[in-house]
Design a protein around this motif. Sequence first.
Motif, PDB file in Angstrom:
ATOM      1  N   ILE A 104      -7.327  -4.703   9.156  1.00 26.66           N
ATOM      2  CA  ILE A 104      -6.660  -3.704   9.965  1.00 26.66           C
ATOM      3  C   ILE A 104      -7.479  -3.506  11.223  1.00 26.66           C
ATOM      4  O   ILE A 104      -8.590  -4.087  11.122  1.00 26.66           O
ATOM      5  N   VAL A 164      -8.140  -0.889  14.161  1.00 25.73           N
ATOM      6  CA  VAL A 164      -8.196   0.832  14.194  1.00 25.73           C
ATOM      7  C   VAL A 164      -8.481   0.978  15.597  1.00 25.73           C
ATOM      8  O   VAL A 164      -9.263   0.466  16.658  1.00 25.73           O
ATOM      9  N   GLY A 184       0.769  -1.262   0.034  1.00 28.73           N
ATOM     10  CA  GLY A 184      -0.010  -0.096  -0.042  1.00 28.73           C
ATOM     11  C   GLY A 184       0.721   1.088  -0.154  1.00 28.73           C
ATOM     12  O   GLY A 184       1.658   1.284   0.613  1.00 28.73           O
ATOM     13  N   ARG A 236      -0.769  -1.757  11.631  1.00 31.10           N
ATOM     14  CA  ARG A 236       0.148  -2.430  10.452  1.00 31.10           C
ATOM     15  C   ARG A 236       0.983  -2.987  10.949  1.00 31.10           C
ATOM     16  O   ARG A 236       2.108  -2.708  11.160  1.00 31.10           O
ATOM     17  N   THR A 239     -12.925   0.909   5.992  1.00 31.85           N
ATOM     18  CA  THR A 239     -11.753   1.316   6.545  1.00 31.85           C
ATOM     19  C   THR A 239     -10.740   2.060   5.480  1.00 31.85           C
ATOM     20  O   THR A 239      -9.671   2.554   5.832  1.00 31.85           O
ATOM     21  N   ASP A 240     -11.439   2.144   3.915  1.00 30.71           N
ATOM     22  CA  ASP A 240     -10.409   2.551   3.239  1.00 30.71           C
ATOM     23  C   ASP A 240     -10.925   4.049   2.991  1.00 30.71           C
ATOM     24  O   ASP A 240     -11.895   4.420   3.211  1.00 30.71           O
ATOM     25  N   ILE A 293      -3.861  -7.911   8.673  1.00 29.14           N
ATOM     26  CA  ILE A 293      -2.868  -7.268   9.606  1.00 29.14           C
ATOM     27  C   ILE A 293      -2.777  -8.296  10.935  1.00 29.14           C
ATOM     28  O   ILE A 293      -1.924  -8.443  11.767  1.00 29.14           O
ATOM     29  N   THR A 333      -1.854  -0.770   4.328  1.00 28.65           N
ATOM     30  CA  THR A 333      -3.146  -1.114   4.892  1.00 28.65           C
ATOM     31  C   THR A 333      -3.792  -2.357   3.802  1.00 28.65           C
ATOM     32  O   THR A 333      -4.810  -2.443   3.822  1.00 28.65           O
ATOM     33  N   TYR A 382      -3.781   3.646  -1.612  1.00 28.16           N
ATOM     34  CA  TYR A 382      -4.106   3.080  -0.156  1.00 28.16           C
ATOM     35  C   TYR A 382      -2.938   3.730   0.520  1.00 28.16           C
ATOM     36  O   TYR A 382      -1.890   4.049   0.111  1.00 28.16           O
ATOM     37  N   ARG A 383      -3.054   3.677   1.836  1.00 32.16           N
ATOM     38  CA  ARG A 383      -2.418   4.128   2.883  1.00 32.16           C
ATOM     39  C   ARG A 383      -1.179   3.036   3.091  1.00 32.16           C
ATOM     40  O   ARG A 383      -1.658   1.937   2.873  1.00 32.16           O
ATOM     41  N   LEU A 407      -4.229   3.185  12.704  1.00 33.77           N
ATOM     42  CA  LEU A 407      -4.380   1.837  12.096  1.00 33.77           C
ATOM     43  C   LEU A 407      -3.101   1.130  12.621  1.00 33.77           C
ATOM     44  O   LEU A 407      -2.011   1.562  12.378  1.00 33.77           O
TER      45      LEU A 407
END
Length: 265
Positions: free
Chosen positions: A165, A167, A143, A175, A251-252, A159, A155, A151-152, A173
């Motif tokens: 992921i 939270v 990502g 990771r 979560t995106d 995970i 992510t 994506y971050r 997040l």
Amino acid sequence: YKTKSNGFALSVGKSFTEYISGSIRYGLDQSEINDITTSPTYILQKQFDWYGNAITTSSLTANLTRDSRDFYLDPKTGSRNTVFVQYAGGPLGGDPNFIKSVADSAWYFPLFWDTVFMTRGRVGFVGSLNELPIPTGERFFVGGAGSVRGYRYGTVGTIGPDGPIEVGPDGSLNRVGGNKELIFNFEFTFPIVPAARLKGLLFYDMGRAFNDYEPIRVTQLRHSFGWGFWWLSPMGPLRFEWGYIVNQKPTDQPSQFEFSIGAQF
């Protein structure tokens, strides 16, 4: 959490032919994990149980590359194919004992009006050679720039045992990455101001990190697409890219801007 690493590496390389070269690298580093703000994930907690918050890694890496690109900063034709194998621990000392291997292949095809199409694939695996877990810093984080844009960082993949992921209370997040990765990139570049070496680009990316207990499946890859600009500046290549996620999950984020310096593939 925060990770702090200190270490050094020594390498020696040799060119065998015009296109083929190889190298051997020894590295020694110590990584510390501190300032944990949420409950550790299962993988991170397992690492603490075996190593504590400090891990010393001693490793030897062999690399073989075939690079036939016409110009590595702005290739229009040719390919770059590389594979490396890293061995850590055992007679080399250190805490973890694992083997890690990655194969990466990028191909460039000149098209009409000075445009170029690039396709790239990358696959990686890391596995422990004893009962000790793989350190977080040696796992694969998919990502962001250089992998699946839009994506971050880290992510795209599993995970923890409860989902892709975790939270935290503040929206952050956790990771922890995966022990396998598979990535595909497709990119089309076209000139905007040829004299200034300013180009536009369109891309489509696919990829994912997989956890220890799941096989690599192409059908489970996450997808993204986007556009951007590429400029060969006096400081080197600069990339400005906007990525958009296909089939977003809760979560995106809708999109992600990426800025990077240097050749990306």
